[in-house]
Write a protein that holds these residues in place. Structure first.
Motif, PDB file in Angstrom:
ATOM      1  N   UNK A  99      11.167  -0.114  -1.492  1.00  0.00           N
ATOM      2  CA  UNK A  99      10.543   0.891  -1.071  1.00  0.00           C
ATOM      3  C   UNK A  99       9.846   2.018  -1.890  1.00  0.00           C
ATOM      4  N   UNK A 100       9.930   1.721  -3.131  1.00  0.00           N
ATOM      5  CA  UNK A 100       9.284   2.501  -4.272  1.00  0.00           C
ATOM      6  C   UNK A 100       7.896   1.945  -4.274  1.00  0.00           C
ATOM      7  N   UNK A 101       7.758   0.779  -4.125  1.00  0.00           N
ATOM      8  CA  UNK A 101       6.390   0.204  -3.941  1.00  0.00           C
ATOM      9  C   UNK A 101       5.610   0.203  -2.585  1.00  0.00           C
ATOM     10  N   UNK A 102       6.435   0.018  -1.451  1.00  0.00           N
ATOM     11  CA  UNK A 102       5.907   0.538  -0.123  1.00  0.00           C
ATOM     12  C   UNK A 102       5.283   1.965   0.148  1.00  0.00           C
ATOM     13  N   UNK A 103       6.039   3.001  -0.276  1.00  0.00           N
ATOM     14  CA  UNK A 103       5.573   4.233  -0.084  1.00  0.00           C
ATOM     15  C   UNK A 103       4.736   4.693  -1.430  1.00  0.00           C
TER      16      UNK A 103
ATOM     17  N   UNK B 216       6.514  11.226  -5.345  1.00  0.00           N
ATOM     18  CA  UNK B 216       7.665  10.750  -6.224  1.00  0.00           C
ATOM     19  C   UNK B 216       8.622  10.112  -5.178  1.00  0.00           C
ATOM     20  N   UNK B 217       9.218   8.888  -5.448  1.00  0.00           N
ATOM     21  CA  UNK B 217      10.153   8.204  -4.839  1.00  0.00           C
ATOM     22  C   UNK B 217      11.309   7.331  -5.521  1.00  0.00           C
ATOM     23  N   UNK B 218      12.363   7.237  -5.214  1.00  0.00           N
ATOM     24  CA  UNK B 218      13.270   6.811  -5.806  1.00  0.00           C
ATOM     25  C   UNK B 218      14.624   6.174  -4.925  1.00  0.00           C
ATOM     26  N   UNK B 219      14.698   4.785  -4.992  1.00  0.00           N
ATOM     27  CA  UNK B 219      15.674   4.298  -4.337  1.00  0.00           C
ATOM     28  C   UNK B 219      16.976   4.592  -5.022  1.00  0.00           C
ATOM     29  N   UNK B 220      18.086   5.089  -4.190  1.00  0.00           N
ATOM     30  CA  UNK B 220      19.297   5.290  -4.728  1.00  0.00           C
ATOM     31  C   UNK B 220      20.176   4.053  -5.110  1.00  0.00           C
TER      32      UNK B 220
END
Length: 257
Positions: free
Chosen positions: A52-56, A63-67
């Motif tokens: 998801x961090x690459x997809x978005x 900013x984005x971060x998978x938990x």
């Protein structure tokens, strides 16, 4: 209408991205549909969504971060309130707030020392802690961990808004009925073949940056079916604009070469 549908199918086959607004049953609801032909194997597309961090990624995704599994407070470490949101949080009162907050956080907001130089960081830390608490409560109790927005005079129960949105949509029931049942009754009834992801993001939607927390469920269907995967992203929290939200992606095999 039939002619317009044929034109859309033709455009999708040619590789165009096609979108269309759909009717919503309430004045505060926005419903959109879209289709695009992806020149890649279905499993490759799913693998990219899982990353998801690459997809978005892109200019709109700030900013984005998978938990982690289980989620940790450190996962929210890169999140910081903007200066405008810090000022808005300082003015927040129940029923009158420019940031969407649940009713239980207002005492902590009032207790913050707003005179210190570290007030912005303390405010950001409070939102990080609250976001983690909400994810943990949702993972344990699902809809029973009701998140009640109290930023306006009329309190909004996010779980009720989500259930109302999903159960009124016959299209969702037809396309992804089993997956909607999973989201409505989470954490019970989760099928063993479903994957899930939790992540947060900050997006520039054209007005002000929006901090959001998401739950993604990915379901693989029977190999014989043209509909191979259904993926649902449920909005668990947003600090601006949204009471609830749902994004459903269906991956369908294209029989054409």
């Amino acid at each position: 209408a039939a002619g317009a549908a044929r034109v859309r199918r033709l455009r999708v086959g040619l590789g165009d991205a096609v979108t269309a607004p759909l009717p919503g049953s309430v004045d505060r609801e926005l419903v959109m549909a879209g289709a695009i032909r992806i020149q890649a194997p279905v499993d490759r597309t799913v693998a990219i969504v899982r990353d998801i961090e690459r997809f978005e990624s892109g200019a709109r995704f700030l900013a984005r971060k998978r938990l982690s599994e289980p989620p940790r407070l450190e996962d929210f470490g890169p999140f910081h309130l903007t200066s405008d949101d810090v000022a808005a949080l300082r003015r927040c009162r129940p029923g009158r707030c420019d940031i969407k907050l649940d009713q239980g956080v207002f005492p902590a907001v009032s207790a913050l020392d707003w005179t210190g130089a570290d007030a912005p960081e303390r405010a950001s830390a409070l939102l990080r802690r609250r976001a983690l608490d909400h994810v943990e409560a949702y993972r344990q109790r699902g809809r029973h961990a009701a998140f009640v927005y109290h930023d306006r005079q009329r309190p909004v129960v996010a779980a009720h808004e989500f259930a109302d949105m999903v159960t009124r949509s016959t299209a969702l029931g037809t396309l992804a009925g089993d997956l909607m049942d999973v989201l409505l009754h989470y954490p019970g009834g989760r099928p063993p073949d479903a994957d899930e992801i939790f992540y947060w993001s900050v997006s520039d939607l054209g007005l002000k940056p929006v901090f959001r927390v998401h739950h993604v469920v990915i379901r693989q269907l029977a190999p014989a079916a043209n509909l191979r995967y259904v993926m649902a992203t449920r909005l668990l929290y947003a600090d601006h604009y949204f009471n609830t939200g749902l994004d459903v992606r269906a991956l369908i095999d294209d029989p054409a070469p």
